[in-house]
Design a protein around this motif. Structure first.
Motif, mmCIF file in Angstrom:
data_model
loop_
_atom_site.group_PDB
_atom_site.id
_atom_site.type_symbol
_atom_site.label_atom_id
_atom_site.label_comp_id
_atom_site.label_asym_id
_atom_site.label_seq_id
_atom_site.Cartn_x
_atom_site.Cartn_y
_atom_site.Cartn_z
ATOM 1 N N HIS A 223 45.142 82.199 41.128
ATOM 2 C CA HIS A 223 43.309 81.553 41.515
ATOM 3 C C HIS A 223 42.849 82.933 40.259
ATOM 4 O O HIS A 223 42.543 82.388 39.983
ATOM 5 C CB HIS A 223 42.529 81.855 43.082
ATOM 6 C CG HIS A 223 41.316 81.737 42.966
ATOM 7 N ND1 HIS A 223 40.942 80.619 43.142
ATOM 8 C CD2 HIS A 223 40.484 82.522 43.029
ATOM 9 C CE1 HIS A 223 39.832 80.757 42.994
ATOM 10 N NE2 HIS A 223 39.265 82.268 42.947
ATOM 11 N N PHE B 123 30.630 77.728 41.179
ATOM 12 C CA PHE B 123 30.913 76.659 41.508
ATOM 13 C C PHE B 123 32.113 76.552 41.363
ATOM 14 O O PHE B 123 33.361 75.754 41.585
ATOM 15 C CB PHE B 123 30.377 75.700 42.009
ATOM 16 C CG PHE B 123 29.550 76.332 43.567
ATOM 17 C CD1 PHE B 123 29.626 77.572 44.029
ATOM 18 C CD2 PHE B 123 29.248 75.257 44.624
ATOM 19 C CE1 PHE B 123 28.459 78.006 45.168
ATOM 20 C CE2 PHE B 123 28.721 75.934 45.520
ATOM 21 C CZ PHE B 123 27.921 77.315 45.862
ATOM 22 N N GLU C 113 35.079 78.079 40.310
ATOM 23 C CA GLU C 113 35.970 78.576 41.288
ATOM 24 C C GLU C 113 36.607 77.668 42.012
ATOM 25 O O GLU C 113 38.285 77.571 42.106
ATOM 26 C CB GLU C 113 34.752 78.746 43.405
ATOM 27 C CG GLU C 113 34.386 80.436 43.030
ATOM 28 C CD GLU C 113 35.524 81.000 43.071
ATOM 29 O OE1 GLU C 113 36.846 80.902 43.354
ATOM 30 O OE2 GLU C 113 35.330 82.599 42.104
ATOM 31 N N PHE C 114 35.931 76.221 41.316
ATOM 32 C CA PHE C 114 36.753 74.951 41.427
ATOM 33 C C PHE C 114 38.243 74.904 40.263
ATOM 34 O O PHE C 114 38.882 74.506 41.090
ATOM 35 C CB PHE C 114 36.592 74.166 40.944
ATOM 36 C CG PHE C 114 35.420 73.536 42.366
ATOM 37 C CD1 PHE C 114 35.773 73.268 43.739
ATOM 38 C CD2 PHE C 114 33.953 73.156 42.165
ATOM 39 C CE1 PHE C 114 34.927 72.944 45.152
ATOM 40 C CE2 PHE C 114 32.532 72.952 43.363
ATOM 41 C CZ PHE C 114 33.364 72.916 44.722
ATOM 42 N N ASP D 104 41.201 77.297 41.378
ATOM 43 C CA ASP D 104 41.515 76.521 43.357
ATOM 44 C C ASP D 104 42.393 75.544 41.876
ATOM 45 O O ASP D 104 43.614 75.980 42.647
ATOM 46 C CB ASP D 104 40.618 76.089 43.390
ATOM 47 C CG ASP D 104 39.732 77.304 44.231
ATOM 48 O OD1 ASP D 104 40.217 78.001 44.971
ATOM 49 O OD2 ASP D 104 38.935 76.975 44.989
ATOM 50 N N THR E 37 47.514 76.333 48.411
ATOM 51 C CA THR E 37 47.021 76.613 47.953
ATOM 52 C C THR E 37 45.386 76.569 48.877
ATOM 53 O O THR E 37 44.606 77.448 49.941
ATOM 54 C CB THR E 37 46.195 76.545 46.277
ATOM 55 O OG1 THR E 37 47.295 76.325 45.750
ATOM 56 C CG2 THR E 37 44.418 76.606 46.220
ATOM 57 N N LEU F 268 43.036 79.771 52.062
ATOM 58 C CA LEU F 268 41.582 79.260 51.452
ATOM 59 C C LEU F 268 41.324 78.983 53.021
ATOM 60 O O LEU F 268 40.453 79.608 53.371
ATOM 61 C CB LEU F 268 41.132 77.469 50.856
ATOM 62 C CG LEU F 268 41.065 78.328 49.975
ATOM 63 C CD1 LEU F 268 40.659 76.315 48.902
ATOM 64 C CD2 LEU F 268 40.160 78.895 49.444
ATOM 65 N N ASN G 242 24.439 77.367 49.836
ATOM 66 C CA ASN G 242 24.998 77.262 48.683
ATOM 67 C C ASN G 242 24.721 77.175 47.457
ATOM 68 O O ASN G 242 25.558 77.243 46.474
ATOM 69 C CB ASN G 242 25.948 75.755 48.607
ATOM 70 C CG ASN G 242 26.745 75.392 49.654
ATOM 71 O OD1 ASN G 242 28.265 76.296 50.592
ATOM 72 N ND2 ASN G 242 27.051 73.914 49.818
ATOM 73 N N HIS H 50 30.109 81.238 45.805
ATOM 74 C CA HIS H 50 31.617 80.204 45.948
ATOM 75 C C HIS H 50 31.087 79.078 46.832
ATOM 76 O O HIS H 50 30.260 79.196 47.669
ATOM 77 C CB HIS H 50 32.263 80.887 47.138
ATOM 78 C CG HIS H 50 32.873 82.286 46.144
ATOM 79 N ND1 HIS H 50 32.786 83.448 45.341
ATOM 80 C CD2 HIS H 50 34.510 82.311 46.033
ATOM 81 C CE1 HIS H 50 33.347 84.602 45.110
ATOM 82 N NE2 HIS H 50 34.536 83.326 44.690
ATOM 83 N N PRO H 51 31.289 78.000 46.257
ATOM 84 C CA PRO H 51 31.623 77.080 47.306
ATOM 85 C C PRO H 51 32.121 76.582 48.923
ATOM 86 O O PRO H 51 33.453 78.060 48.968
ATOM 87 C CB PRO H 51 31.984 75.450 46.630
ATOM 88 C CG PRO H 51 32.763 76.388 45.424
ATOM 89 C CD PRO H 51 32.574 78.184 44.866
ATOM 90 N N ILE I 126 34.690 76.830 51.939
ATOM 91 C CA ILE I 126 36.159 76.185 52.089
ATOM 92 C C ILE I 126 36.422 74.797 52.163
ATOM 93 O O ILE I 126 37.318 74.304 52.020
ATOM 94 C CB ILE I 126 36.354 77.279 52.902
ATOM 95 C CG1 ILE I 126 36.603 78.656 53.063
ATOM 96 C CG2 ILE I 126 37.829 76.576 53.537
ATOM 97 C CD1 ILE I 126 37.029 79.450 51.987
ATOM 98 N N ARG J 126 35.823 72.694 49.056
ATOM 99 C CA ARG J 126 37.435 73.690 47.697
ATOM 100 C C ARG J 126 38.051 73.283 48.269
ATOM 101 O O ARG J 126 39.301 72.257 47.574
ATOM 102 C CB ARG J 126 37.749 75.109 47.980
ATOM 103 C CG ARG J 126 36.208 75.396 47.774
ATOM 104 C CD ARG J 126 36.269 77.479 47.716
ATOM 105 N NE ARG J 126 37.404 77.913 46.678
ATOM 106 C CZ ARG J 126 37.392 79.180 46.529
ATOM 107 N NH1 ARG J 126 36.837 80.425 47.555
ATOM 108 N NH2 ARG J 126 38.188 80.181 45.926
#
Length: 175
Positions: free
Chosen positions: A37, A101, A104-105, A108, A120, A124, A142, A147-148, A150, A153
């Motif tokens: 990540h 966001f 992060e996506f 991931d 993964t 999380l 949000n 970070h979005p 969990i 994600r």
């Protein structure tokens, strides 16, 4: 706190930091997921983008203060400055949140390609459990967060799993 982070934008100065608590509580595969990540952030040049956003905010704030002082004939300069800074802060928080966001996506997804979707997801979920984080967060959280949730994600990872499985069958990769 179980956490990891990447730092550095100059070649040779990039580093990944992982807390001892994470290392003590994660399996080797989960640690690989966390590392992947963070490498995803590096490969996606996310730190450069975040730096550009911060520099732009400083420039726009300075420009706003300059303009507010020039408009001082109609309204006191400090009220114009305050309105501008608050507006800029709100807009930049929303923009920064949306960009963060997406990053992060994307990271991931990079981790899922490297170590697998389920590993993964497990990472999380373990992060949430160890850090006492709620899996689902509200809109206001949000909006201000980087970070979005969990939950979001994991949902995104579940959406890409069929594509990864198909590519694995086509190209012979098991993840």
């Amino acid at each position: 706190v179980a956490n990891a982070a990447v730092s550095g934008i100059l070649p040779g100065a990039k580093r990944i930091f992982i807390t001892d608590y994470l290392l003590d509580n994660f399996s080797m595969d989960e640690i690989k997921s966390v590392l992947a990540h963070e490498i995803g952030h590096m490969k996606g040049k996310h730190l450069y983008i975040r730096l550009l956003i911060k520099v732009s905010m400083v420039i726009l704030t300075g420009l706003g203060i300059y303009i507010a002082t020039k408009l001082g004939s109609d309204i006191p300069w400090f009220i114009g400055w305050l309105i501008f800074v608050l507006t800029l802060f709100f807009v930049s928080a929303v923009i920064n949140s949306k960009i963060s966001f997406k990053q992060e996506f994307d990271s991931d997804g990079f981790a899922a390609c490297a170590v697998g979707v389920q590993t993964t997801i497990d990472s999380l979920e373990k992060l949430a459990a160890l850090n006492l984080l709620p899996k689902k967060t509200g809109r206001l959280f949000n909006l201000a967060g980087l970070h979005p949730s969990i939950e979001a994600r994991i949902a995104a990872l579940n959406k890409i799993q069929p594509m990864l499985e198909l590519s694995g069958r086509i190209f012979g990769k098991t993840h």
